[in-house]
Design an enzyme around this catalytic site. Structure first.
Site, short mmCIF file in Angstrom:
data_model
loop_
_atom_site.label_atom_id
_atom_site.label_comp_id
_atom_site.label_asym_id
_atom_site.label_seq_id
_atom_site.Cartn_x
_atom_site.Cartn_y
_atom_site.Cartn_z
N GLY A 132 0.82 -1.20 0.00
CA GLY A 132 0.00 0.00 0.00
C GLY A 132 0.86 1.24 0.00
O GLY A 132 1.99 1.24 -0.47
N CYS A 133 0.34 2.29 0.56
CA CYS A 133 1.02 3.58 0.60
C CYS A 133 2.33 3.48 1.39
O CYS A 133 2.35 2.98 2.51
CB CYS A 133 0.10 4.61 1.26
SG CYS A 133 0.87 6.22 1.48
N PHE A 134 3.41 3.98 0.81
CA PHE A 134 4.70 3.87 1.50
C PHE A 134 4.77 4.72 2.75
O PHE A 134 5.58 4.46 3.64
CB PHE A 134 5.89 4.12 0.58
CG PHE A 134 5.86 5.33 -0.31
CD1 PHE A 134 5.28 6.53 0.05
CD2 PHE A 134 6.47 5.25 -1.56
CE1 PHE A 134 5.30 7.63 -0.79
CE2 PHE A 134 6.51 6.35 -2.42
CZ PHE A 134 5.92 7.55 -2.02
N TRP A 135 3.92 5.73 2.88
CA TRP A 135 3.91 6.54 4.11
C TRP A 135 3.57 5.66 5.32
O TRP A 135 4.12 5.84 6.40
CB TRP A 135 2.91 7.67 4.02
CG TRP A 135 3.14 8.68 2.95
CD1 TRP A 135 4.32 8.99 2.33
CD2 TRP A 135 2.16 9.52 2.37
NE1 TRP A 135 4.13 9.98 1.41
CE2 TRP A 135 2.80 10.33 1.40
CE3 TRP A 135 0.79 9.68 2.57
CZ2 TRP A 135 2.13 11.28 0.65
CZ3 TRP A 135 0.12 10.63 1.81
CH2 TRP A 135 0.78 11.42 0.87
N CYS A 136 2.63 4.73 5.13
CA CYS A 136 2.22 3.84 6.23
C CYS A 136 3.36 2.93 6.64
O CYS A 136 3.64 2.76 7.84
CB CYS A 136 1.02 2.99 5.80
SG CYS A 136 -0.47 3.91 5.41
#
Length: 175
Positions: free
Chosen positions: A10-14
């Site tokens: 998913g989102c790399f920020w997470c």
């Protein structure tokens, strides 16, 4: 001697926000991997046309945290049963993938998938593929959660993952 792990979920920020909190993790870099063009931009990757996944590259000390423990956290903070999707983030750039750097990592990845597959009602779709060139994301993606905690995406999507990490992996979180 440190090792590398490259993971997409998913989102790399997470992923970055979670892995930064683990003892033995020396660095976490958000970026792109698994695609067919060189040096893609965030805008290009978001189209889904480059074949890249949003990913993190983790430099870790295996004497402090094992590759298997990193994968335990990885599988706990994303849904490995949704193809090309994590929540409202949809597209192949949000796929679940383990990009292994050596045979040992590949073996551990397959073993972990077999273990967690028993826990999920739906099939696990996480890819296990050789690591390819990792392209670092633009600077504004670095340390995104820490710098933007009040943003709705951070509050609604990332913060619950961090809370789960802190609750379920207290022995791995650095103080």
């Amino acid at each position: 001697m440190s090792e590398l792990a490259t993971l997409a979920g998913g989102c790399f920020w997470c992923l970055e926000a979670a892995f930064q909190r683990l003892s033995g993790v020396e660095s976490v870099q958000s970026g792109y991997t698994g695609g067919h063009i060189d040096a893609p931009s965030y805008r290009q990757v978001c189209t889904g046309d480059t074949g890249h996944a949003e990913a993190v590259q983790i430099r870790f000390d295996p004497d402090v945290i094992s590759y298997g423990q990193l994968l335990d956290v990885f599988f706990a903070i994303h849904d490995p049963t949704t193809l090309n999707r994590q929540g409202h983030d949809i597209g192949s750039q949000y796929r679940s993938a383990i990009f292994f750097h050596n045979q040992k990592q590949e073996t551990i990845a397959h073993r972990k998938i077999e273990e967690i597959a028993r826990l999920w009602p739906d099939p696990v779709v996480t890819e296990v593929v050789p690591a390819t060139t990792f392209w670092p994301a633009e600077d504004y993606h670095s340390d995104y959660f820490r710098q933007n905690q009040q943003q709705p995406y951070c509050e609604l999507v990332i913060a619950p993952k961090i809370a789960k990490l802190l609750k379920d992996f207290t022995d791995l979180v650095h103080r």
